[in-house]
Scaffold this motif. Sequence first.
Motif, PDB file in Angstrom:
ATOM      1  N   SER A 151       0.819  -1.212   0.000  1.00 53.95           N
ATOM      2  CA  SER A 151       0.000   0.000   0.000  1.00 53.95           C
ATOM      3  C   SER A 151       0.852   1.261   0.000  1.00 53.95           C
ATOM      4  O   SER A 151       0.392   2.323  -0.436  1.00 53.95           O
ATOM      5  N   HIS A 152       2.096   1.160   0.481  1.00 54.32           N
ATOM      6  CA  HIS A 152       3.006   2.302   0.462  1.00 54.32           C
ATOM      7  C   HIS A 152       3.667   2.491  -0.903  1.00 54.32           C
ATOM      8  O   HIS A 152       4.258   3.542  -1.160  1.00 54.32           O
ATOM      9  N   SER A 153       3.584   1.464  -1.751  1.00 54.00           N
ATOM     10  CA  SER A 153       4.179   1.536  -3.096  1.00 54.00           C
ATOM     11  C   SER A 153       3.166   0.972  -4.089  1.00 54.00           C
ATOM     12  O   SER A 153       3.377  -0.109  -4.662  1.00 54.00           O
ATOM     13  N   PRO A 154       2.046   1.651  -4.300  1.00 54.73           N
ATOM     14  CA  PRO A 154       0.931   1.064  -5.049  1.00 54.73           C
ATOM     15  C   PRO A 154       1.236   0.739  -6.500  1.00 54.73           C
ATOM     16  O   PRO A 154       0.498  -0.043  -7.120  1.00 54.73           O
ATOM     17  N   ASP A 155       2.280   1.297  -7.076  1.00 53.05           N
ATOM     18  CA  ASP A 155       2.613   1.027  -8.476  1.00 53.05           C
ATOM     19  C   ASP A 155       3.631  -0.095  -8.627  1.00 53.05           C
ATOM     20  O   ASP A 155       4.075  -0.380  -9.750  1.00 53.05           O
ATOM     21  N   LEU A 156       3.990  -0.735  -7.532  1.00 54.39           N
ATOM     22  CA  LEU A 156       5.093  -1.694  -7.550  1.00 54.39           C
ATOM     23  C   LEU A 156       4.844  -2.845  -8.519  1.00 54.39           C
ATOM     24  O   LEU A 156       5.773  -3.333  -9.158  1.00 54.39           O
ATOM     25  N   LEU A 157       3.603  -3.307  -8.638  1.00 57.01           N
ATOM     26  CA  LEU A 157       3.292  -4.456  -9.486  1.00 57.01           C
ATOM     27  C   LEU A 157       2.679  -4.061 -10.824  1.00 57.01           C
ATOM     28  O   LEU A 157       2.564  -4.896 -11.720  1.00 57.01           O
ATOM     29  N   VAL A 158       2.281  -2.814 -10.955  1.00 61.43           N
ATOM     30  CA  VAL A 158       1.537  -2.380 -12.139  1.00 61.43           C
ATOM     31  C   VAL A 158       2.386  -2.536 -13.393  1.00 61.43           C
ATOM     32  O   VAL A 158       3.515  -2.041 -13.471  1.00 61.43           O
ATOM     33  N   GLY A 159       1.831  -3.260 -14.364  1.00 57.12           N
ATOM     34  CA  GLY A 159       2.523  -3.463 -15.626  1.00 57.12           C
ATOM     35  C   GLY A 159       3.603  -4.517 -15.601  1.00 57.12           C
ATOM     36  O   GLY A 159       4.246  -4.753 -16.626  1.00 57.12           O
ATOM     37  N   SER A 160       3.796  -5.174 -14.469  1.00 54.51           N
ATOM     38  CA  SER A 160       4.886  -6.158 -14.367  1.00 54.51           C
ATOM     39  C   SER A 160       4.537  -7.473 -15.047  1.00 54.51           C
ATOM     40  O   SER A 160       5.437  -8.241 -15.413  1.00 54.51           O
ATOM     41  N   GLY A 161       3.240  -7.763 -15.191  1.00 60.20           N
ATOM     42  CA  GLY A 161       2.835  -9.035 -15.765  1.00 60.20           C
ATOM     43  C   GLY A 161       3.046 -10.222 -14.847  1.00 60.20           C
ATOM     44  O   GLY A 161       2.889 -11.370 -15.268  1.00 60.20           O
ATOM     45  N   ARG A 194      -7.830  -3.693 -10.070  1.00 61.81           N
ATOM     46  CA  ARG A 194      -7.438  -2.704 -11.076  1.00 61.81           C
ATOM     47  C   ARG A 194      -6.284  -1.837 -10.574  1.00 61.81           C
ATOM     48  O   ARG A 194      -5.330  -1.561 -11.312  1.00 61.81           O
ATOM     49  N   ARG A 195      -6.380  -1.404  -9.328  1.00 65.37           N
ATOM     50  CA  ARG A 195      -5.382  -0.472  -8.788  1.00 65.37           C
ATOM     51  C   ARG A 195      -4.003  -1.111  -8.689  1.00 65.37           C
ATOM     52  O   ARG A 195      -2.995  -0.468  -8.996  1.00 65.37           O
ATOM     53  N   TYR A 196      -3.962  -2.374  -8.260  1.00 59.70           N
ATOM     54  CA  TYR A 196      -2.670  -3.018  -7.998  1.00 59.70           C
ATOM     55  C   TYR A 196      -2.250  -3.998  -9.090  1.00 59.70           C
ATOM     56  O   TYR A 196      -1.176  -4.597  -8.996  1.00 59.70           O
ATOM     57  N   ILE A 206     -13.472 -12.580  -5.356  1.00 56.09           N
ATOM     58  CA  ILE A 206     -12.267 -12.654  -6.181  1.00 56.09           C
ATOM     59  C   ILE A 206     -12.454 -11.789  -7.410  1.00 56.09           C
ATOM     60  O   ILE A 206     -13.529 -11.792  -8.037  1.00 56.09           O
ATOM     61  N   ALA A 207     -11.396 -11.051  -7.760  1.00 55.20           N
ATOM     62  CA  ALA A 207     -11.457 -10.191  -8.940  1.00 55.20           C
ATOM     63  C   ALA A 207     -10.109 -10.198  -9.640  1.00 55.20           C
ATOM     64  O   ALA A 207      -9.062 -10.354  -9.006  1.00 55.20           O
ATOM     65  N   THR A 208     -10.149 -10.006 -10.958  1.00 58.58           N
ATOM     66  CA  THR A 208      -8.936  -9.884 -11.758  1.00 58.58           C
ATOM     67  C   THR A 208      -8.843  -8.464 -12.316  1.00 58.58           C
ATOM     68  O   THR A 208      -9.860  -7.761 -12.437  1.00 58.58           O
ATOM     69  N   PRO A 209      -7.652  -8.031 -12.701  1.00 60.98           N
ATOM     70  CA  PRO A 209      -7.522  -6.691 -13.292  1.00 60.98           C
ATOM     71  C   PRO A 209      -8.306  -6.551 -14.596  1.00 60.98           C
ATOM     72  O   PRO A 209      -8.660  -5.442 -14.990  1.00 60.98           O
ATOM     73  N   GLN A 210      -8.568  -7.683 -15.270  1.00 59.43           N
ATOM     74  CA  GLN A 210      -9.275  -7.641 -16.555  1.00 59.43           C
ATOM     75  C   GLN A 210     -10.793  -7.630 -16.404  1.00 59.43           C
ATOM     76  O   GLN A 210     -11.515  -7.587 -17.400  1.00 59.43           O
ATOM     77  N   GLY A 211     -11.297  -7.678 -15.153  1.00 58.13           N
ATOM     78  CA  GLY A 211     -12.736  -7.596 -14.936  1.00 58.13           C
ATOM     79  C   GLY A 211     -13.415  -8.887 -14.548  1.00 58.13           C
ATOM     80  O   GLY A 211     -14.634  -8.906 -14.345  1.00 58.13           O
ATOM     81  N   GLY A 212     -12.685  -9.987 -14.464  1.00 62.98           N
ATOM     82  CA  GLY A 212     -13.269 -11.230 -13.980  1.00 62.98           C
ATOM     83  C   GLY A 212     -13.689 -11.080 -12.526  1.00 62.98           C
ATOM     84  O   GLY A 212     -13.006 -10.423 -11.744  1.00 62.98           O
ATOM     85  N   SER A 213     -14.810 -11.692 -12.152  1.00 62.64           N
ATOM     86  CA  SER A 213     -15.329 -11.509 -10.801  1.00 62.64           C
ATOM     87  C   SER A 213     -16.098 -12.758 -10.362  1.00 62.64           C
ATOM     88  O   SER A 213     -16.973 -13.249 -11.092  1.00 62.64           O
ATOM     89  N   TRP A 214     -15.757 -13.269  -9.180  1.00 61.13           N
ATOM     90  CA  TRP A 214     -16.399 -14.443  -8.601  1.00 61.13           C
ATOM     91  C   TRP A 214     -16.636 -14.194  -7.116  1.00 61.13           C
ATOM     92  O   TRP A 214     -15.960 -13.367  -6.514  1.00 61.13           O
ATOM     93  N   ARG A 215     -17.558 -14.955  -6.533  1.00 58.19           N
ATOM     94  CA  ARG A 215     -17.743 -14.864  -5.089  1.00 58.19           C
ATOM     95  C   ARG A 215     -18.055 -16.241  -4.519  1.00 58.19           C
ATOM     96  O   ARG A 215     -18.737 -17.050  -5.146  1.00 58.19           O
ATOM     97  N   GLU A 216     -17.552 -16.488  -3.332  1.00 52.01           N
ATOM     98  CA  GLU A 216     -17.749 -17.743  -2.618  1.00 52.01           C
ATOM     99  C   GLU A 216     -18.791 -17.499  -1.529  1.00 52.01           C
ATOM    100  O   GLU A 216     -18.640 -16.582  -0.734  1.00 52.01           O
ATOM    101  N   GLU A 217     -19.844 -18.305  -1.490  1.00 52.66           N
ATOM    102  CA  GLU A 217     -20.958 -18.034  -0.582  1.00 52.66           C
ATOM    103  C   GLU A 217     -21.119 -19.086   0.507  1.00 52.66           C
ATOM    104  O   GLU A 217     -22.120 -19.092   1.212  1.00 52.66           O
ATOM    105  N   SER A 218     -20.113 -19.980   0.663  1.00 48.70           N
ATOM    106  CA  SER A 218     -20.242 -21.049   1.652  1.00 48.70           C
ATOM    107  C   SER A 218     -19.589 -20.706   2.981  1.00 48.70           C
ATOM    108  O   SER A 218     -19.760 -21.441   3.950  1.00 48.70           O
ATOM    109  N   GLY A 219     -18.802 -19.643   3.033  1.00 46.85           N
ATOM    110  CA  GLY A 219     -18.059 -19.305   4.239  1.00 46.85           C
ATOM    111  C   GLY A 219     -18.976 -18.957   5.394  1.00 46.85           C
ATOM    112  O   GLY A 219     -20.051 -18.393   5.207  1.00 46.85           O
ATOM    113  N   ASP A 220     -18.537 -19.287   6.595  1.00 43.96           N
ATOM    114  CA  ASP A 220     -19.330 -19.043   7.792  1.00 43.96           C
ATOM    115  C   ASP A 220     -18.471 -18.349   8.831  1.00 43.96           C
ATOM    116  O   ASP A 220     -17.255 -18.167   8.652  1.00 43.96           O
TER     117      ASP A 220
END
Length: 289
Positions: A151-161, A194-196, A206-220
């Motif tokens: 969080s102190h270096s938010p661009d650290l991974l951006v564009g790294s692949g 998207r940010r990181y 769960i989310a991906t930078p490309q817009g994929g999105s899932w959710r797990e609904e079994s957790g308690d």
Amino acid sequence: MPNRSDSLVITPALLREWALPVPSGGKDARGTVLVVGGSRFTPGAVLLAGVAALRAGAGVLQLAAAESTAAALSIQVPEALVVGLPETPAGAVAGRAGDQLRELAGEATVVTLGPGLNDIDETRELLELILDATGPETSLVLDAYALGALSHSPDLLVGSGRPVVLTPNLTEARHLLDRDPGDDLDAEAAELARRYDAVVSLYGHIATPQGGSWREESGDAGLGTSGSGDVRAGLLAGLLSRGAEPAQAACWAAFAHAVSGQRLVPRYGRIGFLARELLDEIPHTLATV
């Protein structure tokens, strides 16, 4: 697999269509997981993450933790190579960890950084060391204080692949977002991804930078126990090590983590089980999807 803005519910049917790799051959075919963490007072976090990685299918496990804890860890996890890292006077893992950690990171399939670390400045140095020592193909799981460092270096991974998964809880998400997260955790996970420029697993969202999105609904509620996040981070690392790609590993890990907790409820109640008791449930949960 899915790459869409609306969130898909993670079900056994979805996971069966997104089957995990089943490597053939010996342990080397299932990769090497290196877990870096564990202050003098929190070696158990490294133990939980490491054993979870093995239970999820990793072939080789290496643990790097505060030097004063290494002997005890090596006895508790005889399956692992255990390396002691220099400590600060306060017992934190020192950021200038030396050539041995650099060498191990450079040879690992997956590096998990964060479980049990407790000094943000030292963790920032460790994160920079890991990023410098690993190649673009090395998978990374960033958890706990490693997320604060990021969080102190938010661009650290951006564009790294790089194949990276972030595993924040709500407190860590607040640091990463620089604000309190809202109630829509699908949206917050997507914003973080998207940010990181990394896959994000936020409380089963769960989310991906490309817009994929899932959710797990079994957790308690029982999953909200000390050490549970360390188990999830290690589970993720083990799945990545055996060849899953980041979004796939995050979805499978979220499901396996939640359902392993469900399997403990008849014995311990909804909120009575311990994080270490999740470990033995992981293989059966994965095998019976």
